[in-house]
Design a protein around this motif. Structure first.
Motif, short mmCIF file in Angstrom:
data_model
loop_
_atom_site.label_atom_id
_atom_site.label_comp_id
_atom_site.label_asym_id
_atom_site.label_seq_id
_atom_site.Cartn_x
_atom_site.Cartn_y
_atom_site.Cartn_z
N ASP A 61 7.95 0.70 7.39
CA ASP A 61 6.64 1.23 7.00
C ASP A 61 5.59 0.61 7.92
O ASP A 61 4.63 -0.02 7.45
CB ASP A 61 6.35 0.94 5.51
CG ASP A 61 5.03 1.58 5.06
OD1 ASP A 61 4.51 2.46 5.78
OD2 ASP A 61 4.51 1.18 4.00
N TYR A 64 4.28 -2.79 7.09
CA TYR A 64 3.89 -3.07 5.70
C TYR A 64 5.12 -3.43 4.85
O TYR A 64 5.05 -3.39 3.62
CB TYR A 64 3.12 -1.88 5.09
CG TYR A 64 1.68 -1.85 5.56
CD1 TYR A 64 0.69 -2.57 4.88
CD2 TYR A 64 1.32 -1.12 6.68
CE1 TYR A 64 -0.62 -2.56 5.33
CE2 TYR A 64 0.00 -1.12 7.13
CZ TYR A 64 -0.96 -1.83 6.44
OH TYR A 64 -2.26 -1.83 6.87
N HIS A 104 4.24 -6.46 -2.19
CA HIS A 104 5.67 -6.25 -1.98
C HIS A 104 6.14 -6.90 -0.69
O HIS A 104 5.32 -7.35 0.11
CB HIS A 104 5.98 -4.75 -1.94
CG HIS A 104 5.09 -3.96 -1.01
ND1 HIS A 104 3.93 -3.34 -1.43
CD2 HIS A 104 5.17 -3.72 0.32
CE1 HIS A 104 3.35 -2.73 -0.41
NE2 HIS A 104 4.06 -2.97 0.67
N PHE A 156 5.95 0.89 -3.25
CA PHE A 156 5.50 2.06 -2.47
C PHE A 156 6.75 2.82 -2.05
O PHE A 156 7.27 3.60 -2.83
CB PHE A 156 4.66 1.60 -1.28
CG PHE A 156 3.92 2.72 -0.59
CD1 PHE A 156 2.94 3.44 -1.24
CD2 PHE A 156 4.21 3.07 0.73
CE1 PHE A 156 2.26 4.49 -0.62
CE2 PHE A 156 3.54 4.11 1.37
CZ PHE A 156 2.57 4.81 0.69
N GLN A 160 10.29 -1.32 -0.29
CA GLN A 160 9.23 -2.30 -0.56
C GLN A 160 9.28 -2.77 -2.01
O GLN A 160 8.51 -2.31 -2.87
CB GLN A 160 7.87 -1.68 -0.21
CG GLN A 160 7.74 -1.47 1.31
CD GLN A 160 6.70 -0.45 1.70
OE1 GLN A 160 6.61 0.62 1.08
NE2 GLN A 160 5.94 -0.73 2.74
N ARG A 207 -7.72 -8.03 4.53
CA ARG A 207 -7.78 -6.69 3.95
C ARG A 207 -6.53 -6.62 3.08
O ARG A 207 -5.40 -6.73 3.57
CB ARG A 207 -7.75 -5.64 5.06
CG ARG A 207 -7.63 -4.19 4.59
CD ARG A 207 -6.18 -3.78 4.39
NE ARG A 207 -6.02 -2.36 4.16
CZ ARG A 207 -4.86 -1.78 3.90
NH1 ARG A 207 -3.77 -2.50 3.82
NH2 ARG A 207 -4.78 -0.49 3.71
N ASP A 209 -3.78 -5.06 1.00
CA ASP A 209 -3.05 -3.81 0.82
C ASP A 209 -2.83 -3.53 -0.66
O ASP A 209 -2.45 -4.43 -1.42
CB ASP A 209 -1.69 -3.98 1.54
CG ASP A 209 -0.90 -2.71 1.59
OD1 ASP A 209 -1.36 -1.75 2.22
OD2 ASP A 209 0.20 -2.68 0.98
N LEU A 210 -3.06 -2.31 -1.09
CA LEU A 210 -2.81 -1.89 -2.48
C LEU A 210 -3.25 -2.96 -3.49
O LEU A 210 -2.48 -3.36 -4.37
CB LEU A 210 -1.30 -1.60 -2.68
CG LEU A 210 -0.68 -0.46 -1.87
CD1 LEU A 210 0.83 -0.38 -2.14
CD2 LEU A 210 -1.32 0.88 -2.21
N GLU A 247 -8.11 -2.60 -0.41
CA GLU A 247 -7.70 -1.21 -0.47
C GLU A 247 -7.51 -0.91 -1.95
O GLU A 247 -6.44 -1.15 -2.51
CB GLU A 247 -6.39 -0.99 0.30
CG GLU A 247 -6.04 0.48 0.38
CD GLU A 247 -4.58 0.77 0.62
OE1 GLU A 247 -4.29 1.83 1.17
OE2 GLU A 247 -3.70 -0.02 0.25
N HIS A 329 -5.08 4.07 9.66
CA HIS A 329 -3.72 4.44 10.08
C HIS A 329 -3.01 5.35 9.08
O HIS A 329 -1.90 5.78 9.34
CB HIS A 329 -2.93 3.15 10.29
CG HIS A 329 -2.83 2.37 9.02
ND1 HIS A 329 -3.93 1.79 8.41
CD2 HIS A 329 -1.77 2.11 8.21
CE1 HIS A 329 -3.56 1.22 7.29
NE2 HIS A 329 -2.26 1.38 7.14
N ASP A 330 -3.63 5.61 7.94
CA ASP A 330 -3.02 6.46 6.91
C ASP A 330 -3.60 7.88 6.88
O ASP A 330 -3.09 8.74 6.17
CB ASP A 330 -3.23 5.85 5.52
CG ASP A 330 -2.45 4.57 5.33
OD1 ASP A 330 -1.40 4.41 5.97
OD2 ASP A 330 -2.91 3.72 4.54
N ARG A 382 1.30 10.48 9.14
CA ARG A 382 0.34 9.47 9.62
C ARG A 382 0.60 9.09 11.07
O ARG A 382 -0.26 8.51 11.75
CB ARG A 382 0.43 8.21 8.74
CG ARG A 382 0.28 8.52 7.25
CD ARG A 382 0.48 7.28 6.38
NE ARG A 382 1.84 6.77 6.41
CZ ARG A 382 2.25 5.72 5.70
NH1 ARG A 382 1.41 5.09 4.91
NH2 ARG A 382 3.50 5.30 5.77
N ARG A 386 -1.53 7.24 15.02
CA ARG A 386 -1.14 5.87 15.42
C ARG A 386 -0.74 5.78 16.89
O ARG A 386 -0.10 4.83 17.30
CB ARG A 386 0.00 5.40 14.52
CG ARG A 386 -0.37 5.38 13.05
CD ARG A 386 0.81 5.02 12.15
NE ARG A 386 0.37 4.91 10.76
CZ ARG A 386 1.15 4.56 9.75
NH1 ARG A 386 2.42 4.28 9.96
NH2 ARG A 386 0.66 4.47 8.52
#
Ligand code: NOJ
Length: 522
Positions: A61, A64, A104, A156, A160, A207, A209-210, A247, A329-330, A382, A386
């Motif tokens: 991912d 991630y 995760h 996710f 993960q 930053r 994530d989730l 996020e 990036h998403d 996505r 990138r």
């Protein structure tokens, strides 16, 4: 609560490390490549960067799925390279924020491998496991993977597994633990350890994530809010200059939780989507979101944005900041289906809104979104956002000296590029640079300057809002549509910046197709 002063004038640049600049010629962007390009970042006026994950990973991912939270992934360089990047960035006045994948790990992380074992060990409860292999808990858990008798919860993708920070509401007591359980506290302690480690090397913030995903079954968000508040207290005491960026996409919750900045992005809030991406590549049905406001057809409606935004803004304005990013990036790149003139109007909006702007690498040159690219490292749709940064014409668009076959993703050698735009006064890049400079030198346009929307009739075309701070007042007028739009108002103002056909008269302002003006009222 302490808010670092540097946020007031911050403009972030979001760098996807593997696609920014390849210093060692192996075809993949690296940390030394970012260090090499710091002068460009500084010259554009950016004051901070957010780096997507650069840790050891199994890359299912895009990084991630972390295997080692304390180590820079080989393909990006070494921990010493990160330290050097921070040192040089700091010398240039640039802050460095890193991604924190808090919820995760990768399946290949040593912690998870140990957690899979039948024998009890330190990592047995580090992840969320059900009580038996058949219990997949509403389809959220994956059975049949591990030796132990249980199914692991994914956070996710399947690859993960969710770290165990506990359940706010327990409906299956045989395996769900409360957040205050010592094993869940231990997961949190490790998270803080990771943050402190990168701060020691030079990081200025994270930053996350989730960010809302950590506590399970937390229906009203109250437990996850407490979770992060505890971390913010540590930051205020020990690292008052460092920032937490979430996020979460629910600023009133995220900022109550102690985050300094929250992104207004995902579809859970139509706010962002309704501005730029109602018709994006994911084919979100229009019935739900209508049309984008920033669209030449001019059939969006600013109310969809304002309904969410103003409520969130009012709840957060003195405590933290909302960020409206150009992309990330998403998301499909903001340039998708747009001309540079349309993009400039969007940048005029983003650079004059309260809160903190984030520019995704390449958006400043209008880099293209490439639809239908074969998925890379779990990127799927996505992936087309990138691709490597386009620095100049010629070999690999200046991204890498390596062989084409080695490149992380194919690069568009004939597309827009930095070198050409630097040399053209009217290029998107130079307009973005001017807008950033204007924002940074104008108090009313800074993060905390007040905002008032003046035109909410007829879908809100043209968009007109006032920004103010102390005695200073600015008026921003933007017409994203293809038709002339008028706004009536007694005006006595200087035009500070504009593009397209703009006419001021006694009765007000007339904005031609795709145009904007930034006026100084006081
Ligand atoms: C959000 C990240 O931005 C995205 O790229 C990733 O796939 C998920 N979180 C899972 O970590």
């Amino acid at each position: 609560m302490i808010t670092p002063k540097w946020l007031e004038n911050a403009v972030f640049y979001n760098v996807y490390p593997q696609s920014f600049y390849d210093f060692n010629g192996d075809g993949i962007g690296d940390l030394n490549g970012i260090t090499e390009k710091l002068n460009y970042i500084k010259d554009m006026g950016f004051t901070a960067i957010w780096l997507n994950p650069f840790y050891e990973s199994s890359y299912r991912d895009g990084g991630y799925d972390v295997t080692d939270f304390y180590k820079v992934g080989k393909r990006y360089g070494t921990n010493a390279d990160f330290k050097r990047l921070c040192t040089i960035a700091h010398q240039k006045g640039i802050k460095v924020c890193v991604d924190l994948v808090a919820g995760h790990t990768s399946l290949e992380c040593e912690w998870f491998k140990k957690s899979c074992c039948t024998e009890k060990n330190e990592y047995t409860n580090r992840y969320v496991w059900t009580d038996n292999w058949l219990n997949i808990y509403n389809g959220e858990c994956i059975g049949g993977y591990a030796q132990r008798n249980g199914a692991y919860m994914k956070n996710f993708f399947y690859c993960q597994p969710a770290l165990n920070y506990g359940f706010a509401n327990i409906d299956e007591p045989s395996w769900q633990l409360p957040p205050e359980h010592p094993d869940c506290r231990e997961t949190k302690r490790e998270l803080i350890n990771i943050m402190e480690y990168w701060i020691t090397l030079g990081a200025d913030g994270f930053r996350v994530d989730l960010a809302a995903s950590l506590i399970k079954n937390d229906y009203d968000g109250s437990v996850i809010i407490k979770f992060w508040q505890e971390i913010r207290t540590i930051f205020d005491e020990k690292y008052p200059e460092c920032v937490l960026i979430s996020e979460w996409s629910h600023p009133s919750r995220a900022i109550a939780a102690g985050f300094h900045i929250d992104f207004l992005i995902h579809a859970v809030f139509p706010a962002y989507t309704s501005l730029f991406r109602a018709e994006d590549e994911r084919n979100i049905p229009r019935i739900f979101f209508g049309n984008s406001f920033f669209d030449t057809r001019g059939n969006g409606n600013i109310e969809t944005f304002l309904n969410d935004y103003l409520d969130e803004y009012e709840k957060t304005k003195d405590r933290g900041f909302i960020s409206i990013p150009t992309g990330n990036h998403d998301l499909a790149r903001i340039s998708y289906g747009r001309t540079n003139k349309e993009l400039e109007a969007i940048f005029a909006f983003i650079m004059t809104m309260p809160g903190i702007p984030f520019v995704y690498y390449g958006d400043e040159i209008g880099m293209e979104y490439i639809p239908n690219m074969p998925s890379k490292e779990g990127g799927f749709t996505r992936t087309g956002s990138r691709t490597p940064m386009q620095w100049k014409k010629g070999k690999n668009a200046g991204f890498s000296d390596g062989e084409k076959e080695l490149l992380y993703l194919p690069v568009n050698e004939n597309g827009v590029n930095v070198e050409e735009q630097l040399g053209d006064e009217n290029s998107l890049l130079n307009k973005v640079k001017k807008l950033i400079a204007l924002r940074k030198t104008t108090q009313a346009l800074s993060a905390s300057g007040a905002i008032e929307f003046l035109n909410r009739k007829d879908g809100g075309y043209p968009l007109v809002y006032k920004r103010s701070s102390n005695d200073e007042e600015y008026l921003i007028c933007i017409n994203p549509s293809n038709e002339d739009k008028k706004f009536e108002m007694k005006l006595c103002a200087d035009v500070i910046m504009q593009n397209g056909n703009v006419k001021l008269s006694e009765e007000g302002i007339m904005l031609g197709a795709v145009s904007y003006a930034i006026l100084k009222l006081k």
